[in-house]
Design a protein around this motif. Structure first.
Motif, PDB file in Angstrom:
ATOM      1  N   THR A 138      -1.480   4.562 -14.514  1.00 59.54           N
ATOM      2  CA  THR A 138      -2.501   3.532 -14.304  1.00 59.54           C
ATOM      3  C   THR A 138      -1.911   2.207 -14.766  1.00 59.54           C
ATOM      4  O   THR A 138      -0.863   2.183 -15.436  1.00 59.54           O
ATOM      5  CB  THR A 138      -3.781   3.859 -15.100  1.00 59.54           C
ATOM      6  OG1 THR A 138      -3.424   4.109 -16.464  1.00 59.54           O
ATOM      7  CG2 THR A 138      -4.487   5.090 -14.541  1.00 59.54           C
ATOM      8  N   LEU A 195       3.621   3.202  -3.967  1.00 55.58           N
ATOM      9  CA  LEU A 195       3.559   4.448  -4.740  1.00 55.58           C
ATOM     10  C   LEU A 195       4.163   5.603  -3.944  1.00 55.58           C
ATOM     11  O   LEU A 195       4.919   6.419  -4.488  1.00 55.58           O
ATOM     12  CB  LEU A 195       2.121   4.770  -5.146  1.00 55.58           C
ATOM     13  CG  LEU A 195       1.930   6.106  -5.881  1.00 55.58           C
ATOM     14  CD1 LEU A 195       2.729   6.133  -7.186  1.00 55.58           C
ATOM     15  CD2 LEU A 195       0.445   6.371  -6.155  1.00 55.58           C
ATOM     16  N   ASP A 196       3.871   5.653  -2.667  1.00 52.62           N
ATOM     17  CA  ASP A 196       4.410   6.714  -1.807  1.00 52.62           C
ATOM     18  C   ASP A 196       5.943   6.700  -1.830  1.00 52.62           C
ATOM     19  O   ASP A 196       6.590   7.748  -1.922  1.00 52.62           O
ATOM     20  CB  ASP A 196       3.890   6.530  -0.374  1.00 52.62           C
ATOM     21  CG  ASP A 196       4.589   7.460   0.613  1.00 52.62           C
ATOM     22  OD1 ASP A 196       4.334   8.675   0.557  1.00 52.62           O
ATOM     23  OD2 ASP A 196       5.412   6.971   1.421  1.00 52.62           O
ATOM     24  N   TYR A 215       4.612  -2.148  -8.580  1.00 54.09           N
ATOM     25  CA  TYR A 215       5.356  -1.384  -9.582  1.00 54.09           C
ATOM     26  C   TYR A 215       6.667  -2.093  -9.900  1.00 54.09           C
ATOM     27  O   TYR A 215       7.222  -2.796  -9.057  1.00 54.09           O
ATOM     28  CB  TYR A 215       5.667   0.028  -9.067  1.00 54.09           C
ATOM     29  CG  TYR A 215       4.422   0.855  -8.853  1.00 54.09           C
ATOM     30  CD1 TYR A 215       3.964   1.739  -9.831  1.00 54.09           C
ATOM     31  CD2 TYR A 215       3.679   0.727  -7.672  1.00 54.09           C
ATOM     32  CE1 TYR A 215       2.805   2.480  -9.640  1.00 54.09           C
ATOM     33  CE2 TYR A 215       2.514   1.461  -7.475  1.00 54.09           C
ATOM     34  CZ  TYR A 215       2.085   2.343  -8.462  1.00 54.09           C
ATOM     35  OH  TYR A 215       0.930   3.062  -8.274  1.00 54.09           O
ATOM     36  N   GLN A 247       7.163   7.983  -5.178  1.00 52.22           N
ATOM     37  CA  GLN A 247       6.973   9.430  -5.232  1.00 52.22           C
ATOM     38  C   GLN A 247       8.072  10.174  -4.473  1.00 52.22           C
ATOM     39  O   GLN A 247       8.497  11.257  -4.875  1.00 52.22           O
ATOM     40  CB  GLN A 247       5.597   9.820  -4.662  1.00 52.22           C
ATOM     41  CG  GLN A 247       4.416   9.427  -5.544  1.00 52.22           C
ATOM     42  CD  GLN A 247       4.350  10.238  -6.824  1.00 52.22           C
ATOM     43  OE1 GLN A 247       5.155  10.073  -7.734  1.00 52.22           O
ATOM     44  NE2 GLN A 247       3.384  11.144  -6.890  1.00 52.22           N
ATOM     45  N   CYS A 254       3.744   0.657 -13.937  1.00 53.97           N
ATOM     46  CA  CYS A 254       2.641   0.417 -13.006  1.00 53.97           C
ATOM     47  C   CYS A 254       1.974  -0.908 -13.373  1.00 53.97           C
ATOM     48  O   CYS A 254       1.266  -1.005 -14.382  1.00 53.97           O
ATOM     49  CB  CYS A 254       1.629   1.559 -13.076  1.00 53.97           C
ATOM     50  SG  CYS A 254       0.192   1.272 -12.019  1.00 53.97           S
ATOM     51  N   GLU A 311       0.808  -1.225   0.000  1.00 60.25           N
ATOM     52  CA  GLU A 311       0.000   0.000   0.000  1.00 60.25           C
ATOM     53  C   GLU A 311       0.841   1.275   0.000  1.00 60.25           C
ATOM     54  O   GLU A 311       0.369   2.342  -0.374  1.00 60.25           O
ATOM     55  CB  GLU A 311      -0.972   0.007   1.203  1.00 60.25           C
ATOM     56  CG  GLU A 311      -0.279  -0.063   2.557  1.00 60.25           C
ATOM     57  CD  GLU A 311      -1.258   0.056   3.724  1.00 60.25           C
ATOM     58  OE1 GLU A 311      -2.179   0.886   3.651  1.00 60.25           O
ATOM     59  OE2 GLU A 311      -1.087  -0.708   4.699  1.00 60.25           O
ATOM     60  N   HIS A 312       2.123   1.176   0.388  1.00 58.18           N
ATOM     61  CA  HIS A 312       2.978   2.367   0.405  1.00 58.18           C
ATOM     62  C   HIS A 312       3.990   2.390  -0.747  1.00 58.18           C
ATOM     63  O   HIS A 312       4.900   3.225  -0.754  1.00 58.18           O
ATOM     64  CB  HIS A 312       3.710   2.465   1.749  1.00 58.18           C
ATOM     65  CG  HIS A 312       2.791   2.590   2.927  1.00 58.18           C
ATOM     66  ND1 HIS A 312       1.956   3.682   3.104  1.00 58.18           N
ATOM     67  CD2 HIS A 312       2.552   1.748   3.969  1.00 58.18           C
ATOM     68  CE1 HIS A 312       1.248   3.514   4.211  1.00 58.18           C
ATOM     69  NE2 HIS A 312       1.598   2.353   4.761  1.00 58.18           N
ATOM     70  N   SER A 317       2.030   9.129  -9.631  1.00 64.17           N
ATOM     71  CA  SER A 317       0.603   8.991  -9.287  1.00 64.17           C
ATOM     72  C   SER A 317      -0.275   9.080 -10.537  1.00 64.17           C
ATOM     73  O   SER A 317      -1.437   8.703 -10.519  1.00 64.17           O
ATOM     74  CB  SER A 317       0.178  10.066  -8.286  1.00 64.17           C
ATOM     75  OG  SER A 317       0.128  11.340  -8.903  1.00 64.17           O
ATOM     76  N   GLU A 367      -2.221  -0.642  -9.952  1.00 62.74           N
ATOM     77  CA  GLU A 367      -2.306   0.730  -9.429  1.00 62.74           C
ATOM     78  C   GLU A 367      -2.256   0.777  -7.905  1.00 62.74           C
ATOM     79  O   GLU A 367      -2.935  -0.006  -7.229  1.00 62.74           O
ATOM     80  CB  GLU A 367      -3.615   1.356  -9.918  1.00 62.74           C
ATOM     81  CG  GLU A 367      -3.471   2.800 -10.327  1.00 62.74           C
ATOM     82  CD  GLU A 367      -4.719   3.297 -11.028  1.00 62.74           C
ATOM     83  OE1 GLU A 367      -5.172   4.391 -10.662  1.00 62.74           O
ATOM     84  OE2 GLU A 367      -5.240   2.595 -11.916  1.00 62.74           O
ATOM     85  N   ASN A 368      -1.429   1.661  -7.379  1.00 59.56           N
ATOM     86  CA  ASN A 368      -1.273   1.876  -5.930  1.00 59.56           C
ATOM     87  C   ASN A 368      -0.785   0.653  -5.167  1.00 59.56           C
ATOM     88  O   ASN A 368      -0.891   0.603  -3.953  1.00 59.56           O
ATOM     89  CB  ASN A 368      -2.597   2.348  -5.294  1.00 59.56           C
ATOM     90  CG  ASN A 368      -3.033   3.679  -5.865  1.00 59.56           C
ATOM     91  OD1 ASN A 368      -2.228   4.585  -6.003  1.00 59.56           O
ATOM     92  ND2 ASN A 368      -4.301   3.788  -6.227  1.00 59.56           N
ATOM     93  N   ASN A 369      -0.253  -0.348  -5.888  1.00 58.75           N
ATOM     94  CA  ASN A 369       0.119  -1.578  -5.183  1.00 58.75           C
ATOM     95  C   ASN A 369       1.392  -2.254  -5.704  1.00 58.75           C
ATOM     96  O   ASN A 369       2.277  -2.571  -4.908  1.00 58.75           O
ATOM     97  CB  ASN A 369      -1.054  -2.568  -5.221  1.00 58.75           C
ATOM     98  CG  ASN A 369      -0.825  -3.762  -4.323  1.00 58.75           C
ATOM     99  OD1 ASN A 369      -0.202  -3.637  -3.268  1.00 58.75           O
ATOM    100  ND2 ASN A 369      -1.296  -4.924  -4.733  1.00 58.75           N
TER     101      ASN A 369
END
Length: 362
Positions: free
Chosen positions: A77, A62-63, A108, A66, A101, A59-60, A74, A104-106
């Motif tokens: 997609t 992407l963070d 990469y 970034q 990606c 869950e982190h 971000s 998404e958000n999970n």
């Protein structure tokens, strides 16, 4: 020295081999000019399995991306990729890289330069304060780049994935030459079109895919291509090569990479880059073509008409497509305007050149 799963194939094909980033790599087969033209006009296969690949999950994920990269991940997609860079704390670059990606958000995938795998891993790891699952899959990942205007039509029979219409900087996962779970991507480094395929070398997948590619492409003039032509092809497009045109002392602003530097988030050296954007830069990466006969090489001095040193060459070659010598180099911003006359110090001579627009191929 490491081998890729294709090293014996290269040797059997008579490739001229040399060490590159700790790997035994093919530099050329039939000659750089011949291989270069094959990619520009038809299609060629590069073994780039020496490149590094990291999977970031959770869950982190992407963070974390970034916080360590200059571009805005971000916006990605699933099925999209992005060119980005890893800045250091001193206004330079740890590396340039691709961000894929996968979910998404999970999930990469980061693709980094071969010579920087350990450095990049250590750099990203020190920012991983929120328990992102990180996997270095470099050693088990094969990467072939099949580049050229006819590459996708030659390879389409090997997969159900529609690769002919795969848009630039997108990718799909599918079966390729009977091998499942292959990432098929359109993020080439030649400007000639084509795809890259990432896959794990298990159950003989590497040999199966290589043989299938040449069975399909051999009759259509598909050729194996070495790293020599990879360099001339990327240089004609004005693409930066880490260690030559960008490094830990050059900023994205100076390298013409402001477009991958987004100030909508925080990352190392952000304040330095923002200041450069606001106040201007003292040196700038430019393209040039030689007017006098001669080839500019990495680290040659660049001078003005009065003989003052105004910069240095970062990459230079005889362009097979243009039939003239071209190069990239940093010069003082005051000397960076198009058509500016500059001089390259080659041994004891000052050879005339002029600043031109990149890419060199219009």
């Amino acid at each position: 020295m490491k081998n890729t799963p294709f090293t014996q194939k290269h040797i059997a094909l008579g490739a001229k081999m040399a060490p590159f980033a700790g790997y035994n790599m093919p530099i050329s087969y039939t000659g750089i000019n011949d291989e270069h033209q094959a990619v520009r006009t038809n299609a060629g296969v590069f073994d780039v399995s020496h490149m590094g690949e990291f999977i970031l999950k959770g869950e982190h994920a992407l963070d974390l991306i970034q916080r360590v990269t200059t571009n805005d991940a971000s916006k990605l997609t699933a099925g999209k990729a992005q060119y980005s860079s890893l800045p250091n704390n001193e206004g330079g670059l740890v590396d340039d890289l691709l961000v894929y990606c996968i979910e998404e958000n999970n999930v990469y995938m980061l693709v980094v330069n071969a010579s920087n795998i350990e450095k990049d891993w250590n750099w990203i790891s020190q920012f991983n304060t929120k328990g992102v699952e990180m996997h270095d899959i470099s050693d088990k990942t094969c990467l072939l780049a099949i580049q050229g205007p006819n590459a996708t039509s030659i390879l389409q029979p090997l997969t159900d994935t529609d690769i002919v219409n795969l848009k630039y900087y997108t990718f799909a996962k599918g079966v390729f030459a009977g091998v499942p779970n292959v990432v098929i991507s359109a993020t080439g480094y030649t400007g000639a079109g084509g795809i890259e395929i990432y896959f794990e070398d298990k159950d003989g997948a590497a040999e199966k895919i290589w043989d299938a590619i040449f069975a399909a492409g051999g009759p259509k003039g598909l050729k194996p291509i070495g790293l020599g032509a990879r360099d001339t092809l990327r240089l004609e497009m004005g693409f930066c090569l880490y260690g030559n045109d960008i490094d830990d002392r050059t900023s994205p602003m100076e390298a013409g990479l402001g477009w991958i530097t987004k100030f909508t988030k925080d990352f190392p050296s952000r304040a330095i880059f923002e200041k450069q954007k606001a106040e201007g830069i003292s040196q700038k990466l430019v393209g040039f073509e030689m007017i006098d006969k001669g080839i500019a090489r990495h680290d040659y001095e660049i001078k003005d008409a009065a003989g003052n040193v105004i910069g240095r060459v970062t990459s230079g070659t005889q362009s097979p497509s243009l039939g003239k010598a071209v190069g990239l180099g940093y010069v003082k911003t005051t000397n960076a305007a198009l058509d500016s006359e500059i001089f390259i110090a080659v041994r004891d001579k000052a050879l005339k050149a002029k600043v031109v627009k990149v890419p060199f191929l219009g």
